[in-house]
Write an enzyme that holds these catalytic residues in place. Structure first.
Site, PDB file in Angstrom:
ATOM      1  N   SER A 116       0.845  -1.324  -0.049  1.00  0.00           N
ATOM      2  CA  SER A 116       0.151  -0.004  -0.231  1.00  0.00           C
ATOM      3  C   SER A 116       0.982   1.341   0.093  1.00  0.00           C
ATOM      4  O   SER A 116       1.632   1.376  -1.125  1.00  0.00           O
ATOM      5  CB  SER A 116      -1.026  -0.101   1.283  1.00  0.00           C
ATOM      6  OG  SER A 116      -2.023   1.101   1.060  1.00  0.00           O
ATOM      7  N   GLU A 212      -1.953  -2.483  -8.264  1.00  0.00           N
ATOM      8  CA  GLU A 212      -3.303  -2.894  -7.334  1.00  0.00           C
ATOM      9  C   GLU A 212      -3.383  -1.467  -7.045  1.00  0.00           C
ATOM     10  O   GLU A 212      -2.651  -0.471  -7.030  1.00  0.00           O
ATOM     11  CB  GLU A 212      -2.967  -3.976  -6.225  1.00  0.00           C
ATOM     12  CG  GLU A 212      -2.011  -3.525  -5.422  1.00  0.00           C
ATOM     13  CD  GLU A 212      -2.439  -2.868  -3.918  1.00  0.00           C
ATOM     14  OE1 GLU A 212      -3.875  -3.230  -3.773  1.00  0.00           O
ATOM     15  OE2 GLU A 212      -1.686  -2.219  -3.349  1.00  0.00           O
ATOM     16  N   HIS A 277      -4.788  -5.361  -1.495  1.00  0.00           N
ATOM     17  CA  HIS A 277      -5.778  -5.106  -0.568  1.00  0.00           C
ATOM     18  C   HIS A 277      -7.121  -5.858  -0.834  1.00  0.00           C
ATOM     19  O   HIS A 277      -8.013  -5.620  -1.291  1.00  0.00           O
ATOM     20  CB  HIS A 277      -6.248  -3.481  -0.704  1.00  0.00           C
ATOM     21  CG  HIS A 277      -5.324  -2.411  -0.532  1.00  0.00           C
ATOM     22  ND1 HIS A 277      -4.223  -2.124  -1.444  1.00  0.00           N
ATOM     23  CD2 HIS A 277      -5.093  -1.745   0.600  1.00  0.00           C
ATOM     24  CE1 HIS A 277      -3.687  -0.969  -0.945  1.00  0.00           C
ATOM     25  NE2 HIS A 277      -4.238  -0.828   0.414  1.00  0.00           N
TER      26      HIS A 277
END
Length: 307
Positions: A116, A212, A277
């Site tokens: 992330s 992502e 995620h």
């Protein structure tokens, strides 16, 4: 793009530091994550400021200086074998320039895990330290605490990486084919935000790019990809793996945009590859020479991710 240096795998008794380079860490999740690590036979230590919250900006886990100090101290401590991020959020970019990268380079390689917002640090560890890192679940993350499959895959990567040298996904080809290259990537919005910064690589040439994101509308994802395309960052990329798009628009509406932006690159693209995620997220080593088979849904590393 060449393969980076591999850190040493972990063994029972290894000391691991848990740091918070980005957002504040819920105490109950931190306790649960530390318990999991102890159950693996590790000796986890929470960094001094991991429980901090910035006095003015509640989205940060303490001041930039404190977050950087925790990471640097853990990395330069010869008694620490691995540094695991507690969670993502936002803030890694704010503290990256406060780190003494030369001191960290001299401290030698060790395992680094996160994803992330930690994408910014994956880029910095690659460009400044020349080091393989692990894009995987974080110690106080709901995916780590709540998913046995995610924990098992990370555990195998840390302790017995030859067992997961071939990463088998449930993905399917958006663009079929096979390609060889070096793994890199992370959160799409962070990669776009990193363009032109001191620690970001100039392009993904020769790479197998993993992408992502979370909580983004389709037009924003379109903008990030278009920015990377216009900047030439995707020139001569060898293949692409698409992970999860949790909290984004429904994938049926997102998929045409991804095809529109990526198919003209004429490289294999694997979609729904199960990292990022999402529940049961796979751990993907970055900086490894590998082969992507989009038709089979596999990523095969030339060597185990850790020595």
């Amino acid at each position: 793009m060449k393969q980076l240096h591999r850190p040493t795998r972990l063994a029972p008794g290894a000391r691991v530091a848990v740091v918070a380079p980005s957002g504040p860490v819920p105490e109950e999740r931190l306790r649960a994550g530390l318990d999991v690590l102890r159950g693996w036979g590790l000796d986890p230590v929470a960094a001094p400021h991991v429980r901090d919250r910035h006095g003015q900006f509640g989205y940060l886990a303490g001041t930039d200086a404190a977050r950087a100090e925790d990471l640097q101290r853990a990395w330069c401590d010869p008694g620490v074998d691995a540094v695991l991020c507690a969670r993502g959020g936002y803030g890694a970019q704010r503290m990256a320039d406060l780190l003494d990268w030369e001191a960290m380079r001299l401290a030698g390689p060790k395992v680094f895990v996160g994803f992330s917002d930690i994408t910014a640090l994956h880029e910095a560890f690659a460009t400044r330290l020349g080091l393989v890192t692990l894009h995987g679940p974080m110690a106080a993350g709901v995916d780590f605490i709540g998913s046995e499959r995610a924990r098992d895959h990370l555990h195998a990567t840390l302790f017995a990486p030859e067992q997961v040298q071939r990463i088998t996904t449930e993905g399917k080809p958006l663009v079929p084919g096979r390609a060889r290259g070096t793994t890199l990537g992370g959160c799409l919005s962070l990669l776009a935000a990193e363009l032109g910064t001191p620690h970001a690589r100039r392009c993904a040439r020769g790479g197998l790019l993993c992408l992502e994101d979370v909580g983004e509308e389709t037009y924003r994802l379109d903008r990030y990809l278009t920015q990377l395309l216009r900047a030439g960052w995707l020139d001569d990329v060898h293949g692409i793996l698409l992970g999860s798009w949790q909290g984004c628009d429904p994938y049926d509406s997102l998929r045409p945009m991804l095809a529109d932006r990526l198919a003209p690159l004429d490289v294999p693209v694997l979609e729904s590859a199960g990292f990022g995620h999402c529940p049961d997220a796979l751990t993907i080593p970055f900086g490894m020479a590998a082969e992507l088979d989009a038709d089979a849904g596999t990523l095969t590393l030339e060597e185990p991710a850790l020595r």
